[in-house]
Design a protein around this motif. Structure first.
Motif: not given
Ligand code: C5P
Length: 239
Positions: A191-192, A205-232
Motif C-alpha cells: 500500500x505504501x 498479502x492479497x496475492x499470497x492469500x489468494x494462493x501465489x507461491x512466489x511474488x516477483x517484486x521490483x521497484x517497490x524494493x529496488x527503487x525505495x530509498x532503503x531497499x533493505x527497509x522496504x524488503x523487511x
C-alpha cells in the motif's frame, strides 16, 4: 505467524537494472533476500557471467528470458541454463506442447547428466500487457482469461511446474490446477509503494492469500530509498 526466513524464499527481487555493478550492489544491500530475477535487459547487458556472480553471493537465480522458439532450440537453451545452475526459468506456453515437453525432458536429462539440480520451469501464459484488442490483432480472440487457463493447462500437462500470471488470475488457476501447481506473480504493490506502470496490482498479502507461491517484486524494493527497509517491511506485513 510465519518465520520471516520462510517468507523471504517466496519473494523474488527483480533486478531490472542495466549493469552488473548496480545489480550486485542491490544484492549486497539485501542480505536476507534469497532469489533474484534476471530478465532480458540485464542478461543482454552482462551475459551469463553475471549468473555466477549472483550465485557466488549465495543467491538463487530466476532466469526470466521467456524462451519461445522451435523445440530443439528451447531444449538447448534449457540445457545451458541447467549448466549455469539457475533455480527457476521461464518459457512461453504458446510455444506449444512439443516445445514445452522437450524443455521439461531436456531440464531433467541435463540435470541428471551434469549432476546439477533441475531448475523449476515456469510457463508464461498471456502477457499481461496485452489487452483484448491486441489479442484480437494476433488472432487470439478477446477471451484472455480462457486463453490463460488453456495455456496453464497445456503447461501442466507437458511438465511445467507452474506459471507466471497476473494477480487477477491466481484464483482461477488455483481452482483449475489445485495446490501442487506453482504460481509466481508480478504486479505486486504494498500500500505504501507507487504503482508505477503496473495497472492491475495487489498487495503482497492479497496475492499470497489468494494462493501465489512466489511474488516477483521490483521497484517497490529496488527503487525505495532503503531497499533493505522496504524488503523487511514486506516480510513483516506477510508474517
Ligand atoms: O518493478 P516491478 O515490481 O513492477 O517489477 C515487476 C517485474 O515483473 C518486472 O521484472 C517485470 O518484467 C515482471 N513482469 C511484470 N508483468 C508481467 C510479467 C513480468 O511486471 N506480466
Amino acid at each position: 505467524m510465519i518465520e520471516k526466513s520462510t517468507i523471504a524464499q517466496r519473494i523474488i527481487v527483480a533486478l531490472d537494472v542495466n549493469d552488473k555493478a548496480r545489480a550486485l550492489s542491490l544484492i549486497r544491500e539485501l542480505p536476507d533476500a534469497e532469489v533474484f530475477k534476471i530478465g532480458m535487459r540485464l542478461f543482454t547487458a552482462e551475459g551469463p557471467a553475471l549468473l555466477k556472480d549472483v550465485q557466488e553471493l549465495g543467491k538463487k537465480v530466476f532466469l526470466d528470458l521467456k524462451f519461445h522458439d522451435i523445440p530443439n532450440q528451447v531444449a538447448g537453451a534449457v540445457r545451458m541454463a541447467v549448466q549455469h545452475e539457475v533455480s527457476m526459468l521461464t518459457l512461453h506456453a504458446s510455444g506449444g506442447s512439443e516445445m514445452l515437453r522437450k524443455a521439461a525432458e531436456s531440464a531433467a536429462e541435463a540435470a541428471d547428466q551434469i549432476g546439477k539440480p533441475k531448475p523449476m520451469l515456469l510457463a508464461v501464459t498471456v502477457l499481461t500487457s496485452l489487452k483484448d484488442a491486441q489479442l484480437s490483432e494476433i488472432g487470439m480472440g478477446a477471451d484472455a482469461a480462457g486463453q490463460v487457463l488453456r495455456l496453464a493447462g497445456l503447461a501442466q500437462q507437458t511438465g511445467m511446474e507452474g506459471v507466471v500470471c497476473s494477480p487477477q488470475e491466481i484464483e482461477l488457476i488455483r481452482e483449475q490446477h489445485g495446490h501442487e501447481y506453482l504460481i509466481a506473480t508480478p504486479g505486486i504493490r504494498p500500500t505504501w509503494a507507487a504503482a508505477n506502470d503496473q495497472k492491475r496490482i495487489m498487495t503482497p498479502a492479497q496475492a499470497i492469500n489468494l494462493g501465489a507461491n512466489y511474488l516477483v517484486i521490483g521497484r517497490p524494493i529496488t527503487a525505495a530509498p532503503s531497499p533493505l527497509e522496504a524488503f523487511h517491511k514486506i516480510l513483516d506485513e506477510l508474517a
